[in-house]
Structure formats: C-alpha cells, structure tokens
Write an enzyme that holds these catalytic residues in place. Structure first.
Site, PDB file in Angstrom:
ATOM      1  NE  ARG A  18      17.305   7.920  -8.900  1.00 12.77           N
ATOM      2  CZ  ARG A  18      17.298   7.566  -7.675  1.00 12.77           C
ATOM      3  NH1 ARG A  18      18.257   6.828  -6.901  1.00 12.77           N
ATOM      4  NH2 ARG A  18      16.000   7.746  -6.980  1.00 12.77           N
TER       5      ARG A  18
ATOM      6  CG  ASP B 124      21.481   2.836  -7.588  1.00 11.67           C
ATOM      7  OD1 ASP B 124      21.024   3.906  -7.207  1.00 11.67           O
ATOM      8  OD2 ASP B 124      21.944   1.870  -6.696  1.00 11.67           O
TER       9      ASP B 124
ATOM     10  CG  ASN C 115      -2.005   1.087   1.222  1.00  7.47           C
ATOM     11  OD1 ASN C 115      -2.316   1.608   0.238  1.00  7.47           O
ATOM     12  ND2 ASN C 115      -2.213   1.792   2.303  1.00  7.47           N
TER      13      ASN C 115
ATOM     14  CG  HIS D 299      20.523   1.112  -3.244  1.00  5.69           C
ATOM     15  ND1 HIS D 299      20.334   1.814  -4.303  1.00  5.69           N
ATOM     16  CD2 HIS D 299      19.423   1.671  -2.459  1.00  5.69           C
ATOM     17  CE1 HIS D 299      19.112   2.744  -4.447  1.00  5.69           C
ATOM     18  NE2 HIS D 299      18.753   2.545  -3.320  1.00  5.69           N
TER      19      HIS D 299
ATOM     20  CB  ILE E 277      12.476  -2.390  -2.706  1.00  8.71           C
ATOM     21  CG1 ILE E 277      12.482  -3.433  -3.670  1.00  8.71           C
ATOM     22  CG2 ILE E 277      12.296  -0.899  -2.757  1.00  8.71           C
ATOM     23  CD1 ILE E 277      11.124  -2.979  -4.577  1.00  8.71           C
TER      24      ILE E 277
END
Ligand code: NAI
Length: 335
Positions: A170, A167, A26, A194, A134
C-alpha cells in the site's frame, strides 16, 4: 510422451522443492493465495487445509500445469496433521475478517482461539516449519503462536513471522499516486506493527522525503495506516482485503522460500521476535529482515528517523506493548 527438450526445461525450472501448507485455504485470502503459491516453482507440494471446502480449491488449483502436487484436507481423518506433516512453510490466513466500523482488535475474541489451536497443530506436526501469520490482529496473534510453541518446547524465534507485507504494498502504491511514479519502483520501509497507529511508514528514507510535505504528507501517512478501511468500506460487509493480501502473502512466502533456498540478500519486512526494543518491553516489532535457510538471518535497525517519525514509533511501541500482552495473557488464561 515428453520430448527431450520439454523434459529438460521442466527439470531446470525447479531449483528447489518445498512443501507449503495453507491453513484457511478456502477463504477470501486463502483461495487466491493458494493460486499464487501454485504458480511458485519452488513449491512442489501444496497442502490446502480449511474447515470446509479445501478439497475443491485443491482440485481446481491442481489442474494448473506447474510442478507441484496439490492436496486438499478437511478436519476429518486427521486432515490438519496430514496437511502439516513435513511442511517447510506454513501460512495461516484462517479466521474472520473485519466488517465496516471494526478495528483489527475487534477480531481478537474469535481469531485468538482459532490461531491458538492451529499453532498447537503446527507444534505437534511441523515443529521446524517457518510459520507466517496473516490472521488478524497480527500484533496479538503472533505472540499467541509464540506462547503455544514455547509451551510445546519448539519455539524458535527465527521461524515465526507476522505478515505485514500488505502495508509495504500500500505504501508503494499510495506514494506513487502522489509522486506520479511507477509503484513497482517505490521502495518504502514500513515498521512497527500491523494495525492503525502501529503502522509507521518511514517516508524520510524515501526519495520523496523533501518533495512530499505538510498536509499531503500527513494524509499519506494516515492513508497507509488506515488503507485497509477503504477496502472494508467498499466491500460493505463482505470482508476486508483479500486479493491484494493474497499478493502480499505470496510475495512474503516467496521470500521465505528464497531464503530457504539459500539465495542472497532476501529482505522483507516482518513482525518478528525482535531485539530492537526489547529493553523497552516491546517483544515483537516489524522491521526489515534478511531471510536465510534458518528463517530470520538478520533483523535490521530502523535507520535514521525524522523527529516526526520518532514520535510515531513511540506511539506504535506503546500500543504494541498492550497488543502483545493481550496475546500472551490470552494463552495464559486459555492454554
Ligand atoms: P474469510 O472469512 O474469507 O476466510 C477465512 C477462512 O478461514 C474460511 O475459509 C474459514 O473456513 C477458515 N477457518 C476458520 N477457522 C478455521 C480453522 N480453525 N481452521 C482452518 N480454517 C479455518 O476471511 P479472509 O478475508 O480470508 O481473512 C482471513 C484473516 O486474514 C482475517 O483474520 C483477516 O483479518 C486477516 N487479514 C490479514 C491481513 C494482513 O495484512 N495480515 C490483511 C487482510 C486480512
């Protein structure tokens, strides 16, 4: 009634059938990530779990006419266990995001225990799933999950992944802005970890090695390392990257599914339990990984580096040793 043609089209568009669970569905990342996974035809069973709101996200996604069943789960009635049962892939974007001025490491205190508890549920209910982390700080949350899976006796280093795909996205985008190229065609190897200085783009391996130089090159490397801050500042307290991260997460989970389905040459970078620098005490490192039915099929070496990149990798390794130890120690002190 379906026509014959419609039925045939339907069945041939589903080459493989997998259950994917999203924990934190959510959230800012969780919602668009769930949408993108609903569009992946390899996903036939999409399980959305969150502390609150997941049934609503599930009901919403479930009206999209792709070949998957979507169900939402809450903590009540053992919802987490049900969401995880028989999952082939578990994606975890649960946790708090950054506010302006925060580093990813500042999130550790809150997110470490969230990730630890979700990892325990994975160990109990989906011990053979591929697990994609994540939640930040990835450099520490991935070791936390590894420690929990180890203590449950179900750790398989081939099945645990830190998602660093943003990454790569980007880097492709930022290079294309300088070089005036199509970002979709910019292939960049980004290695390390990261967060900030642990993110090491290997520009010498791109087609722009000689063309992008000097201050432009330094600024590009810095932008790839700290690009997340641009989003955090622009959102002004409302969180960090969610939409681009959802795209990155869907791309990575899609690659995991392609590997599971036995497709050839599926390669994505990921922060994994890696042999590359273990002898120097770096237990986890991100580099290109070939994905297969078991998860990690092959971890690729970094390839040739410039002297400047060697120096960046050295700094990344030093920082990673501390980030990894922080995760491992957290589990020792808070099992
Ligand atoms: P958000 O706050 O919008 O959403 C987080 C969701 O997790 C919320 O819905 C919340 O209810 C849920 N949640 C919290 N504890 C939970 C638990 N124990 N079980 C299930 N769900 C739980 O945050 P956002 O923006 O979606 O970010 C999530 C995480 O992803 C953050 O840690 C952020 O730093 C990280 N992130 C990682 C990136 C990467 O490249 N790996 C990029 C951007 C963000």
């Amino acid at each position: 009634m379906f026509s014959k043609v419609a039925r045939r089209t339907f069945s041939s568009s589903v080459p493989s059938a997998y259950k994917v669970a999203v924990l934190g569905a959510n959230g800012g990342i969780g919602q668009p990530l769930s949408l993108l996974l609903k569009l992946n035809t390899k996903v036939t069973d999409l399980a959305l779990y969150d502390l609150r709101g997941a049934p609503g996200v599930a009901a919403d996604c479930s009206h999209i006419p792709t070949n998957s069943t979507v169900k939402g789960y809450s903590p009540e009635n053992d919802g987490l266990a049900s969401a995880l049962k028989n999952a082939d892939v578990v994606v975890i974007p649960a946790g708090v995001p950054r506010k302006p001025g925060m580093t990813r490491d500042d999130l550790f205190n809150t997110n470490a225990s969230i990730v630890r508890d979700l990892a325990k549920a994975v160990a109990a209910n989906a011990p053979s799933a591929k697990v994609c982390i994540i939640s930040n700080p990835v450099n520490s949350t991935v070791p936390i999950v590894a420690e929990i899976l180890k203590s449950a006796g179900v750790y398989d280093p081939k099945k645990l992944f830190g998602v660093t795909t943003l990454d790569i996205l980007r880097a492709s985008r930022f290079i294309s802005e300088i070089a005036g190229t199509n970002p979709a065609h910019e292939v960049v190897n980004v290695v390390g970890g990261h967060s900030g200085v642990t993110i090491v783009p290997l520009l010498s391996q791109t087609q722009h090695n000689l063309a992008i130089k000097g201050e432009t090159r330094d600024a590009l490397i810095h932008r790839i390392q700290f690009g997340g801050d641009e989003v955090v500042q622009a959102k002004d307290g409302a969180g960090s990257a969610t939409l681009s991260m959802a795209q990155a997460g869907a791309r990575f989970a899609g690659a995991i599914l392609n590997g599971l389905a036995g497709e050839k040459d599926v390669i994505e970078a990921s922060f994994v339990d890696s042999p590359l620098f273990k002898s120097e005490g770096v237990e986890f490192f991100s580099s290109n990984v070939t994905l297969g039915p078991e998860g990690v099929a092959k971890i690729h070496a970094l390839g040739e580096l410039s002297n400047a990149e060697e120096a960046l990798v050295k700094v990344a390794k030093e920082t990673l040793v501390d980030n990894i130890a922080k995760g491992v120690n957290f589990v020792k002190q808070n099992p």
